[in-house]
Design a protein around this motif. Structure first.
Motif, PDB file in Angstrom:
ATOM      1  N   GLY A  65      52.097  37.933  57.822  1.00  0.00           N
ATOM      2  CA  GLY A  65      52.691  37.462  59.068  1.00  0.00           C
ATOM      3  C   GLY A  65      53.837  36.494  58.915  1.00  0.00           C
ATOM      4  N   LEU A  66      54.074  35.982  57.698  1.00  0.00           N
ATOM      5  CA  LEU A  66      55.212  35.096  57.497  1.00  0.00           C
ATOM      6  C   LEU A  66      56.495  35.914  57.520  1.00  0.00           C
ATOM      7  N   THR A  67      57.527  35.397  58.186  1.00  0.00           N
ATOM      8  CA  THR A  67      58.788  36.123  58.305  1.00  0.00           C
ATOM      9  C   THR A  67      59.959  35.216  57.992  1.00  0.00           C
ATOM     10  N   GLN A 145      63.144  39.828  55.219  1.00  0.00           N
ATOM     11  CA  GLN A 145      62.496  39.373  56.442  1.00  0.00           C
ATOM     12  C   GLN A 145      61.006  39.084  56.249  1.00  0.00           C
ATOM     13  N   GLN A 146      60.348  39.825  55.362  1.00  0.00           N
ATOM     14  CA  GLN A 146      58.902  39.638  55.213  1.00  0.00           C
ATOM     15  C   GLN A 146      58.460  40.040  53.812  1.00  0.00           C
ATOM     16  N   LEU A 147      57.408  39.377  53.329  1.00  0.00           N
ATOM     17  CA  LEU A 147      56.768  39.691  52.051  1.00  0.00           C
ATOM     18  C   LEU A 147      55.325  40.112  52.311  1.00  0.00           C
ATOM     19  N   LEU A 148      54.833  41.016  51.485  1.00  0.00           N
ATOM     20  CA  LEU A 148      53.432  41.390  51.568  1.00  0.00           C
ATOM     21  C   LEU A 148      52.924  41.681  50.167  1.00  0.00           C
ATOM     22  N   GLU A 149      51.713  41.234  49.878  1.00  0.00           N
ATOM     23  CA  GLU A 149      51.104  41.438  48.561  1.00  0.00           C
ATOM     24  C   GLU A 149      49.784  42.175  48.718  1.00  0.00           C
ATOM     25  N   LEU A 169      58.755  44.276  49.980  1.00  0.00           N
ATOM     26  CA  LEU A 169      59.874  43.491  50.497  1.00  0.00           C
ATOM     27  C   LEU A 169      60.413  44.209  51.728  1.00  0.00           C
ATOM     28  N   SER A 170      60.293  43.578  52.881  1.00  0.00           N
ATOM     29  CA  SER A 170      60.790  44.147  54.120  1.00  0.00           C
ATOM     30  C   SER A 170      62.204  43.627  54.355  1.00  0.00           C
TER      31      SER A 170
END
Length: 379
Positions: A65-67, A145-149, A169-170
């Motif tokens: 949810g971090l952007t 814009q956003q990271l996800l792991e 990597l968005s």
């Protein structure tokens, strides 16, 4: 930085749980690891991951949810990014061998620094320094814009060990910004070549930073690059490239293209359908159910293509029905129409709803001819 609302986080977590495994009690198996009870779910379908639970709890990632600082605002991007990253992960980490857990290795503090612009106060920022320009064509945009792991474990006897990681990597297609607080929103368009080059550069920086963690030195790290869709789109974006940093590697040398497309049917803004046959099939389905039930508020579809072939279709039908008997009858009618008019190969999901509530759901797996439906009731 912005966090998703608590409700959105719960919905996304439940969505991911459904996608990764069946949480029924009969499907759980328990082991101990480092003094903690580790429970694993059994995948509910072939090709889906079993999930690790610690002490009976599902662990959410601290960075979900971090952007970045762009004013991008399309909720479809959030779900398609997360679901798409699972598909990228499967290219390297087979669900038959690996167990899934939301990413735990990148902290929220670290992710915030990476998502921010680089500056004297934040040397770790992956987005470029602010050059002071407000001109759309001269300013340095926000690319990331956003990271996800996502983390992947293997089982050795009764122990589980971290055996792989995927990072998404968005990347923005458009960077939305204001020239003054609460002012008008302006746009900086980012080209495909810029997005690809910046994404690969950021990916290698992230890999180098992750390798400094001893737990991450000897595992493969997959990085997927995702293009966010614009704010006014009715579908999310798509992944366009991925690469693998193998054990002890400090960079990704070989990037593989991903060919995905999303579209809304009926097409809007004079777009050309990705596949005219699929668009015609949906149009016939839509016309058929609207001719028998004229009091429908809308029938739309999201279509997803992989390598030029229709892979999935999500249809939303908004009705003015409220009675249980009406919904049951209409659901059966829609299922029969879907079987008659819609393409048989892709995965299908048909949501029947009012403006306020979901009423029923019809689904079919990829390459299956068997539909199932469920009408929601309450007591």
């Amino acid at each position: 930085m912005k966090k998703l609302s608590k409700l959105s986080m719960i919905v996304m977590t439940l969505f991911l749980l459904v996608g990764c495994g069946n949480l029924g009690e009969s499907s759980l198996s328990s082991h101990s690891q480092n003094g903690k009870k580790v429970t694993t779910t059994q995948a509910s379908k072939s090709g889906q991951y079993s999930t690790l639970l610690q002490n009976g709890h599902y662990k959410t990632s601290p960075i979900s949810g971090l952007t970045g600082d762009s004013d991008s605002n399309n909720n479809h991007n959030l779900r398609s990014f997360e679901a798409g990253l699972l598909s990228v992960s499967q290219k390297e980490f087979s669900p038959d061998k690996y167990f899934f857990q939301e990413g735990q290795m990148i902290s929220a503090t670290t992710a915030q620094k990476w998502l921010n612009r680089q500056s004297a106060d934040n040397p770790l920022g992956l987005n470029p320094k602010d050059n002071g320009s407000k001109d759309p064509d001269k300013r340095n945009p926000i690319y990331l814009q956003q990271l996800l792991e996502q983390d992947f474990y293997t089982q050795n006897d009764k122990d589980y060990r971290l055996a792989g990681m995927t990072v998404g990597l968005s990347m923005n297609d458009v960077d939305y910004y204001t020239k003054e607080r609460y002012g008008a929103v302006f746009e900086t368009k980012i080209s495909d070549s810029q997005r690809q080059a910046m994404g690969q550069e950021m990916a290698n920086k992230i890999v180098q930073r992750l390798r400094k963690n001893n737990n991450l030195r000897n595992i493969p790290i997959v990085v997927g690059l995702y293009r966010q869709n614009v704010n006014d789109s009715l579908v999310g974006g798509t992944f366009f490239s991925y690469g693998v940093s193998h054990k002890n590697g400090e960079s990704i040398k070989d990037w593989k293209p991903i060919k995905e497309q999303n579209q809304v049917l009926p097409v809007v803004n004079n777009e050309t359908p990705i596949n005219s046959n699929d668009a015609d099939d949906f149009s016939n389905f839509k016309n058929h159910i609207e001719s028998y039930f004229p009091n429908l508020s809308g029938v739309t579809a999201q279509v997803h293509y992989q390598d030029g072939s229709l892979n999935g279709m999500v249809i939303t039908i908004t009705t003015q029905f409220y009675g249980v008997a009406q919904i049951r009858s209409f659901t059966q009618f829609v299922q029969e129409a879907a079987n008659r008019y819609l393409p048989q190969q892709p995965a299908l999901e048909i949501k029947i709803q009012t403006v306020q509530d979901m009423q029923s759901l019809i689904t079919k797996d990829y390459n299956s001819k068997q539909f199932t439906n469920h009408v929601l009731i309450s007591y």
